[in-house]
Design a protein around this motif. Sequence first.
Motif, PDB file in Angstrom:
ATOM      1  N   VAL A 129       0.835  -1.201   0.000  1.00  0.00           N
ATOM      2  CA  VAL A 129       0.000   0.000   0.000  1.00  0.00           C
ATOM      3  C   VAL A 129       0.873   1.256   0.000  1.00  0.00           C
ATOM      4  CG1 VAL A 129      -1.769   1.309   1.237  1.00  0.00           C
ATOM      5  CG2 VAL A 129      -1.897  -1.199   1.146  1.00  0.00           C
ATOM      6  N   GLU A 130       1.926   1.236   0.787  1.00  0.00           N
ATOM      7  CA  GLU A 130       2.834   2.394   0.833  1.00  0.00           C
ATOM      8  C   GLU A 130       3.495   2.617  -0.519  1.00  0.00           C
ATOM      9  OE1 GLU A 130       3.614   4.666   3.360  1.00  0.00           O
ATOM     10  OE2 GLU A 130       1.748   3.840   4.140  1.00  0.00           O
ATOM     11  N   LEU A 131       3.839   1.543  -1.222  1.00  0.00           N
ATOM     12  CA  LEU A 131       4.424   1.706  -2.551  1.00  0.00           C
ATOM     13  C   LEU A 131       3.384   2.235  -3.534  1.00  0.00           C
ATOM     14  CD1 LEU A 131       6.878   1.489  -4.338  1.00  0.00           C
ATOM     15  CD2 LEU A 131       6.344  -0.915  -4.744  1.00  0.00           C
ATOM     16  N   TRP A 132       2.135   1.798  -3.398  1.00  0.00           N
ATOM     17  CA  TRP A 132       1.060   2.371  -4.224  1.00  0.00           C
ATOM     18  C   TRP A 132       0.980   3.878  -4.006  1.00  0.00           C
ATOM     19  CZ3 TRP A 132      -3.127  -1.742  -2.617  1.00  0.00           C
ATOM     20  CH2 TRP A 132      -2.939  -2.900  -3.378  1.00  0.00           C
ATOM     21  N   ARG A 133       1.063   4.297  -2.765  1.00  0.00           N
ATOM     22  CA  ARG A 133       1.014   5.729  -2.460  1.00  0.00           C
ATOM     23  C   ARG A 133       2.157   6.472  -3.152  1.00  0.00           C
ATOM     24  NH1 ARG A 133       1.242   6.724   3.735  1.00  0.00           N
ATOM     25  NH2 ARG A 133       1.206   8.880   2.991  1.00  0.00           N
ATOM     26  N   GLU A 134       3.355   5.914  -3.069  1.00  0.00           N
ATOM     27  CA  GLU A 134       4.513   6.557  -3.693  1.00  0.00           C
ATOM     28  C   GLU A 134       4.374   6.619  -5.213  1.00  0.00           C
ATOM     29  OE1 GLU A 134       7.972   4.418  -2.461  1.00  0.00           O
ATOM     30  OE2 GLU A 134       7.521   4.639  -0.309  1.00  0.00           O
ATOM     31  N   SER A 250      -1.934   4.933   9.498  1.00  0.00           N
ATOM     32  CA  SER A 250      -3.034   4.087   9.986  1.00  0.00           C
ATOM     33  C   SER A 250      -3.962   3.692   8.842  1.00  0.00           C
ATOM     34  CB  SER A 250      -3.821   4.813  11.084  1.00  0.00           C
ATOM     35  OG  SER A 250      -4.397   6.013  10.583  1.00  0.00           O
ATOM     36  N   ASP A 251      -4.148   4.580   7.865  1.00  0.00           N
ATOM     37  CA  ASP A 251      -4.992   4.264   6.712  1.00  0.00           C
ATOM     38  C   ASP A 251      -4.366   3.151   5.880  1.00  0.00           C
ATOM     39  OD1 ASP A 251      -6.932   6.365   7.206  1.00  0.00           O
ATOM     40  OD2 ASP A 251      -5.401   7.770   6.499  1.00  0.00           O
ATOM     41  N   SER A 252      -3.046   3.228   5.679  1.00  0.00           N
ATOM     42  CA  SER A 252      -2.357   2.199   4.901  1.00  0.00           C
ATOM     43  C   SER A 252      -2.492   0.838   5.567  1.00  0.00           C
ATOM     44  CB  SER A 252      -0.882   2.560   4.733  1.00  0.00           C
ATOM     45  OG  SER A 252      -0.721   3.729   3.950  1.00  0.00           O
ATOM     46  N   ARG A 253      -2.314   0.810   6.871  1.00  0.00           N
ATOM     47  CA  ARG A 253      -2.415  -0.474   7.580  1.00  0.00           C
ATOM     48  C   ARG A 253      -3.859  -0.982   7.577  1.00  0.00           C
ATOM     49  NH1 ARG A 253       0.746  -3.699  10.399  1.00  0.00           N
ATOM     50  NH2 ARG A 253      -0.193  -5.101  11.946  1.00  0.00           N
ATOM     51  N   ALA A 254      -4.828  -0.068   7.691  1.00  0.00           N
ATOM     52  CA  ALA A 254      -6.235  -0.482   7.674  1.00  0.00           C
ATOM     53  C   ALA A 254      -6.619  -1.051   6.314  1.00  0.00           C
ATOM     54  CB  ALA A 254      -7.139   0.693   8.030  1.00  0.00           C
ATOM     55  N   LEU A 255      -6.129  -0.434   5.228  1.00  0.00           N
ATOM     56  CA  LEU A 255      -6.408  -0.963   3.899  1.00  0.00           C
ATOM     57  C   LEU A 255      -5.748  -2.327   3.727  1.00  0.00           C
ATOM     58  CD1 LEU A 255      -7.556  -0.821   1.076  1.00  0.00           C
ATOM     59  CD2 LEU A 255      -5.605   0.611   0.392  1.00  0.00           C
ATOM     60  N   ALA A 256      -4.518  -2.457   4.218  1.00  0.00           N
ATOM     61  CA  ALA A 256      -3.826  -3.751   4.144  1.00  0.00           C
ATOM     62  C   ALA A 256      -4.609  -4.824   4.888  1.00  0.00           C
ATOM     63  CB  ALA A 256      -2.418  -3.619   4.722  1.00  0.00           C
ATOM     64  N   ASP A 257      -5.134  -4.489   6.052  1.00  0.00           N
ATOM     65  CA  ASP A 257      -5.880  -5.455   6.852  1.00  0.00           C
ATOM     66  C   ASP A 257      -7.168  -5.873   6.155  1.00  0.00           C
ATOM     67  OD1 ASP A 257      -6.548  -6.824   9.504  1.00  0.00           O
ATOM     68  OD2 ASP A 257      -8.244  -5.458   9.289  1.00  0.00           O
ATOM     69  N   ILE A 258      -7.902  -4.917   5.574  1.00  0.00           N
ATOM     70  CA  ILE A 258      -9.168  -5.271   4.925  1.00  0.00           C
ATOM     71  C   ILE A 258      -8.892  -6.086   3.657  1.00  0.00           C
ATOM     72  CG2 ILE A 258      -9.599  -3.332   3.345  1.00  0.00           C
ATOM     73  CD1 ILE A 258     -12.112  -4.714   5.889  1.00  0.00           C
ATOM     74  N   LEU A 259      -7.782  -5.814   2.962  1.00  0.00           N
ATOM     75  CA  LEU A 259      -7.411  -6.627   1.807  1.00  0.00           C
ATOM     76  C   LEU A 259      -7.098  -8.062   2.238  1.00  0.00           C
ATOM     77  CD1 LEU A 259      -5.139  -4.116  -0.159  1.00  0.00           C
ATOM     78  CD2 LEU A 259      -7.319  -5.056  -0.948  1.00  0.00           C
TER      79      LEU A 259
END
Length: 341
Positions: A129-134, A250-259
């Motif tokens: 997710v962090e790489l997607w953001r970058e 926290s948003d990145s981790r939450a998206l990772a968790d829901i995925l």
Amino acid sequence: MLRLQHDSHRRLNALTGEWVLVSPHRTNRPWQGQTEAKAEAAIPSYDPGCYLCPGNARANGERNPAYEDVFAFDNDFAALLADAPREEINEKGLIVAQGEPGFCRVVCFSPRHDLTLSRMSVGDITKVVELWREEFARLDANPLVGFVQIFENRGAMMGASNPHPHCQIWATQSEPNEILKESVRQRDYFESRRTCLLCDYLALELEKRERVVCENDGFVALVPFWATWPFETVLLPRRHMVALDEFGESDSRALADILSQLTKCYDNLFSTPFPYSMGFHQRPSDGAAHPHWHFHGHFYPPLLRSATIRKFMVGFELLGSPQRDITPESAAERLRASLSR
């Protein structure tokens, strides 16, 4: 009185303005259609012939670094070319073509050849997710780019040519068809009500809870009321955000968790690596604020009744409108039940 679980009816897709025909009474019909071969489970952790594995050579002769978590590079067979001409052909408004420059990137989720999102840790998915953001931030800042589409095709049934866990990012000059439709609907809703369409829709779904599959503090995964594919889902952030550049840690981790949760639901449903196409929709990259846009993700899986029976869009669906037999409510119930397996 219309009974949504029994009577044939059509449902409006609030995001696109299109309709889907629902025929719940057809779920008991016998099946004599095509079946697919069940996906093979045995995949090595490293494949010397894979052009995505660490240290291996790609088609253009370049060699991948010995990466240890995530890795992104320019697609060797890009569908979009940065130097494509920008001219237009227009003959009486009937024969029309426009040059479409753009960029295509590949993102490897893991050095492991045999992993999928459903089998990765939340911490490792967070790195994705962090790489997607970058990647989004870099492409979004490019004046040639009008929209950034992040998507994953998982499984041979969805056209994935390589099982190594990866996705693609296509950055186009123009806004794609689905984005244009969603932009119009969200803008019209915002201008008429001064609220966000998907914020209001999520509040309604959380109140009813008929179609919610899984959730955490930041995101909700649900089968949309207007779902076309049998087990289609949408991911919605609880707070209003228009694009990945508004994400915090926290948003990145939450998206990772829901995925992680949702892909486990899929794999458990038919006890098979579940194929799908998934991707994220966010504001266009034109420099405008787009307050009407609400970041969200779509999952479009093709399986219908089992690991070997898929849904086809044919006949009336190609010529008229999409149609489904399994109701979104029953699909959500089955996905919810699979999460605890």
